[in-house]
Design a protein around this motif. Structure first.
Motif, PDB file in Angstrom:
ATOM      1  N   VAL A   1     129.452  30.559 101.089  1.00  0.00           N
ATOM      2  CA  VAL A   1     129.707  29.343 100.431  1.00  0.00           C
ATOM      3  C   VAL A   1     130.248  28.241 101.455  1.00  0.00           C
ATOM      4  O   VAL A   1     130.595  28.063 102.406  1.00  0.00           O
ATOM      5  N   ASP A   2     129.503  27.091 101.048  1.00  0.00           N
ATOM      6  CA  ASP A   2     130.154  25.677 101.599  1.00  0.00           C
ATOM      7  C   ASP A   2     130.467  24.747 100.667  1.00  0.00           C
ATOM      8  O   ASP A   2     130.230  23.455 100.662  1.00  0.00           O
ATOM      9  N   ASN A   3     131.331  25.240  99.681  1.00  0.00           N
ATOM     10  CA  ASN A   3     131.961  24.372  98.551  1.00  0.00           C
ATOM     11  C   ASN A   3     133.377  23.931  99.096  1.00  0.00           C
ATOM     12  O   ASN A   3     134.015  24.935  99.094  1.00  0.00           O
ATOM     13  N   PHE A   4     133.410  22.677  99.130  1.00  0.00           N
ATOM     14  CA  PHE A   4     134.896  22.395  99.499  1.00  0.00           C
ATOM     15  C   PHE A   4     135.369  21.574  98.159  1.00  0.00           C
ATOM     16  O   PHE A   4     134.779  21.093  97.340  1.00  0.00           O
ATOM     17  N   GLU A   5     136.723  21.524  98.212  1.00  0.00           N
ATOM     18  CA  GLU A   5     137.593  20.679  97.233  1.00  0.00           C
ATOM     19  C   GLU A   5     138.426  19.762  98.143  1.00  0.00           C
ATOM     20  O   GLU A   5     139.387  20.022  98.515  1.00  0.00           O
ATOM     21  N   GLY A   6     137.922  18.552  97.406  1.00  0.00           N
ATOM     22  CA  GLY A   6     138.735  17.327  98.144  1.00  0.00           C
ATOM     23  C   GLY A   6     137.734  16.225  98.565  1.00  0.00           C
ATOM     24  O   GLY A   6     136.569  16.117  98.217  1.00  0.00           O
ATOM     25  N   LEU A   7     138.082  15.440  99.555  1.00  0.00           N
ATOM     26  CA  LEU A   7     137.372  14.054 100.133  1.00  0.00           C
ATOM     27  C   LEU A   7     136.658  14.661 101.402  1.00  0.00           C
ATOM     28  O   LEU A   7     137.202  15.205 102.332  1.00  0.00           O
ATOM     29  N   ALA A   8     135.527  14.426 101.630  1.00  0.00           N
ATOM     30  CA  ALA A   8     134.748  14.552 102.946  1.00  0.00           C
ATOM     31  C   ALA A   8     134.013  13.194 103.323  1.00  0.00           C
ATOM     32  O   ALA A   8     133.452  12.602 102.216  1.00  0.00           O
ATOM     33  N   ILE A   9     134.238  12.687 104.561  1.00  0.00           N
ATOM     34  CA  ILE A   9     133.681  11.578 104.854  1.00  0.00           C
ATOM     35  C   ILE A   9     132.662  11.729 106.069  1.00  0.00           C
ATOM     36  O   ILE A   9     133.242  12.295 107.173  1.00  0.00           O
ATOM     37  N   PHE A  10     131.382  11.912 106.068  1.00  0.00           N
ATOM     38  CA  PHE A  10     130.245  12.415 106.665  1.00  0.00           C
ATOM     39  C   PHE A  10     130.073  11.141 107.524  1.00  0.00           C
ATOM     40  O   PHE A  10     129.513  10.097 107.172  1.00  0.00           O
ATOM     41  N   LEU A  11     129.830  11.373 109.045  1.00  0.00           N
ATOM     42  CA  LEU A  11     129.329  10.303 109.993  1.00  0.00           C
ATOM     43  C   LEU A  11     127.954  11.160 110.542  1.00  0.00           C
ATOM     44  O   LEU A  11     127.931  11.624 111.521  1.00  0.00           O
ATOM     45  N   ASP A  12     126.851  10.990 109.696  1.00  0.00           N
ATOM     46  CA  ASP A  12     125.698  11.443 109.863  1.00  0.00           C
ATOM     47  C   ASP A  12     125.078  10.628 110.619  1.00  0.00           C
ATOM     48  O   ASP A  12     124.471   9.646 110.627  1.00  0.00           O
ATOM     49  N   THR A  13     124.450  11.357 112.022  1.00  0.00           N
ATOM     50  CA  THR A  13     123.409  10.684 112.667  1.00  0.00           C
ATOM     51  C   THR A  13     122.094  11.180 112.898  1.00  0.00           C
ATOM     52  O   THR A  13     121.236  10.551 113.415  1.00  0.00           O
ATOM     53  N   PHE A  14     121.675  12.281 112.288  1.00  0.00           N
ATOM     54  CA  PHE A  14     120.507  12.590 112.183  1.00  0.00           C
ATOM     55  C   PHE A  14     120.006  12.843 110.782  1.00  0.00           C
ATOM     56  O   PHE A  14     120.450  13.372 109.837  1.00  0.00           O
ATOM     57  N   SER A  15     118.699  12.080 110.513  1.00  0.00           N
ATOM     58  CA  SER A  15     117.981  12.404 109.139  1.00  0.00           C
ATOM     59  C   SER A  15     117.138  13.604 109.127  1.00  0.00           C
ATOM     60  O   SER A  15     116.473  13.845 109.758  1.00  0.00           O
ATOM     61  N   ASN A  16     117.612  14.337 108.037  1.00  0.00           N
ATOM     62  CA  ASN A  16     116.853  15.479 107.801  1.00  0.00           C
ATOM     63  C   ASN A  16     115.462  15.523 106.919  1.00  0.00           C
ATOM     64  O   ASN A  16     114.730  16.389 106.746  1.00  0.00           O
ATOM     65  N   THR A  17     115.471  14.040 106.351  1.00  0.00           N
ATOM     66  CA  THR A  17     114.295  13.752 105.481  1.00  0.00           C
ATOM     67  C   THR A  17     114.223  12.284 105.665  1.00  0.00           C
ATOM     68  O   THR A  17     115.100  11.639 105.990  1.00  0.00           O
ATOM     69  N   ARG A  18     113.160  11.645 104.984  1.00  0.00           N
ATOM     70  CA  ARG A  18     113.033  10.153 105.044  1.00  0.00           C
ATOM     71  C   ARG A  18     113.995   9.539 103.820  1.00  0.00           C
ATOM     72  O   ARG A  18     113.991  10.255 102.753  1.00  0.00           O
ATOM     73  N   HIS A  19     114.422   8.546 104.170  1.00  0.00           N
ATOM     74  CA  HIS A  19     115.133   7.697 103.292  1.00  0.00           C
ATOM     75  C   HIS A  19     114.873   6.178 103.414  1.00  0.00           C
ATOM     76  O   HIS A  19     114.220   5.650 104.517  1.00  0.00           O
ATOM     77  N   SER A  20     115.215   5.595 102.364  1.00  0.00           N
ATOM     78  CA  SER A  20     114.902   4.075 102.550  1.00  0.00           C
ATOM     79  C   SER A  20     116.155   3.261 103.587  1.00  0.00           C
ATOM     80  O   SER A  20     115.733   2.033 103.655  1.00  0.00           O
ATOM     81  N   TYR A  21     117.175   4.013 103.706  1.00  0.00           N
ATOM     82  CA  TYR A  21     118.128   3.392 104.573  1.00  0.00           C
ATOM     83  C   TYR A  21     118.085   3.888 105.909  1.00  0.00           C
ATOM     84  O   TYR A  21     117.553   4.900 106.301  1.00  0.00           O
ATOM     85  N   SER A  22     118.927   3.494 107.014  1.00  0.00           N
ATOM     86  CA  SER A  22     118.826   3.774 108.287  1.00  0.00           C
ATOM     87  C   SER A  22     119.984   4.661 108.602  1.00  0.00           C
ATOM     88  O   SER A  22     121.022   4.647 108.017  1.00  0.00           O
TER      89      SER A  22
END
Length: 362
Positions: free
Chosen positions: A155-176
């Motif tokens: 399981v990877d379900n968490f309860e609470g707040l997470a703020i992700f600092l993501d440096t690698f895009s796993n797919t294409r997005h309109s943002y950088s």
């Protein structure tokens, strides 16, 4: 003349001080209804600074593990620039304050000219120190099958707040990327790693916080049932950039504070340099917005307070003008009778007595 100058200086200082107080109250971004964040108190239990550990190579308030290690002069390094690394840092006690401010100084770096990732996360969750696939947190279960150890994700379900600092895009997005994304987990919904959490966020922003020339910092401000505000410093010193703000948001009570990072085929150094946590004390709704001073104004209903403030400003301006006028008249009167001669020259009238004293002194 000196008396007149001092009078004018004091009056102008008082007037500018009053305007500054009024301006600060009007521009206060921590305003919640009729209340504001009045002051903050540092929480030693949830703050972390070098050298990070005590004489027993431990920390009373924090745990770290997996691939994380401590450089007592620099940082707590969650992952090194190597593939398949995972590290974490968690507070031992939950945050019991209803309102708080957390400021994190961190660093994400690596050698130039290579692919980098995956990123790191800041956690305010019900559970702590559970490694997993979501930026290094939540989800391992170790079982033993026919005397052979088998470890797999359940399981990877968490309860609470997470703020992700993501440096690698796993797919294409309109943002950088790099990108900062906030998500509130309900304990049932999984983070969509393949789509980088797109559509699950309560707020997000793109910010190039990797390989910066200044200290990178993230500031999280939370007021219970009021708002969640996230700012980042990455362009220049003491220049905070708004990332996202969510109104009327509620987090779980007494969350643990944690940090984790993960590398896969791509890698980076993910460092925690300092953590400073404050309990935020709100002013009562019925209290004055500013502490009572000579120049503070009493605040009633909004319209009434506005007119009262205008009248007080006009009164101060009139007082300055009247004081300046009488000061100038007194200066002319003293010159007329000779008391305005300042070079030790004896004058007549009212100045004769003072002139003899000045002659003796000089």
């Amino acid at each position: 003349m000196i008396l007149l100058y001092n009078l004018l200086s004091l009056s102008l200082f008082a007037f500018s001080h009053f305007l500054g107080l009024a301006h600060a109250a009007d521009d206060d971004k921590t305003k919640i209804g009729n209340s504001t964040i009045e002051r903050t108190v540092q929480l030693r239990t949830h703050s972390l600074f070098a050298p990070y550990i005590d004489q027993d190579l431990q920390n009373r308030w924090w745990d770290f593990g997996a691939d994380a290690y401590v450089n007592t002069n620099k940082h707590v390094r969650l992952t090194r620039q190597r593939p398949s690394q995972m590290g974490w840092l968690w507070s031992r006690l939950p945050i019991t304050a209803s309102n708080f401010v957390i400021e994190i100084e961190f660093k994400v770096s690596g050698e130039p000219g290579h692919l980098f990732g995956d990123g790191m996360a800041i956690w305010l969750t019900k559970e702590r120190a559970q490694p997993g696939p979501v930026f290094g947190s939540k989800g391992f279960l170790s079982l033993r099958l026919y005397s052979a150890p088998v470890t797999f994700f359940v399981v990877d379900n968490f309860e609470g707040l997470a703020i992700f600092l993501d440096t690698f895009s796993n797919t294409r997005h309109s943002y950088s990327f790099p990108r900062i994304l906030g998500m509130i987990g309900d304990g049932k919904t999984s983070y969509n790693v393949g789509n980088d959490g797109d559509g699950q966020e309560i707020g997000s922003c793109s910010a190039n916080f990797r390989q910066t020339n200044v200290a990178t910092k993230l500031k999280i401000t939370y007021v219970k049932d009021g708002f969640l505000d996230v700012k980042i410093q990455f362009r220049a010193w003491d220049e905070w950039t708004d990332c996202f703000r969510k109104e009327k948001v509620g987090l779980i009570s007494a969350p643990f504070l944690g940090f984790s990072a993960l590398t896969g085929d791509v890698s980076d150094n993910h460092d925690i340099i300092a953590v400073t946590t404050y309990s935020a004390v709100l002013s009562p709704a019925s209290a004055q917005r500013d502490k009572p001073t000579f120049f503070s104004l009493s605040r009633g209903p909004q319209d009434k307070g506005t007119w009262l403030g205008l009248l007080l400003k006009l009164f101060l301006v009139a007082g300055i003008c009247v004081g300046a006028y009488y000061g100038y008249e007194e200066y002319k009167r003293r010159n007329m009778y000779g008391a305005g001669n300042f070079a030790g020259v004896r004058g007549g009238g009212y100045g004769s007595g003072y002139g003899s004293r000045y002659d003796k002194r000089f």
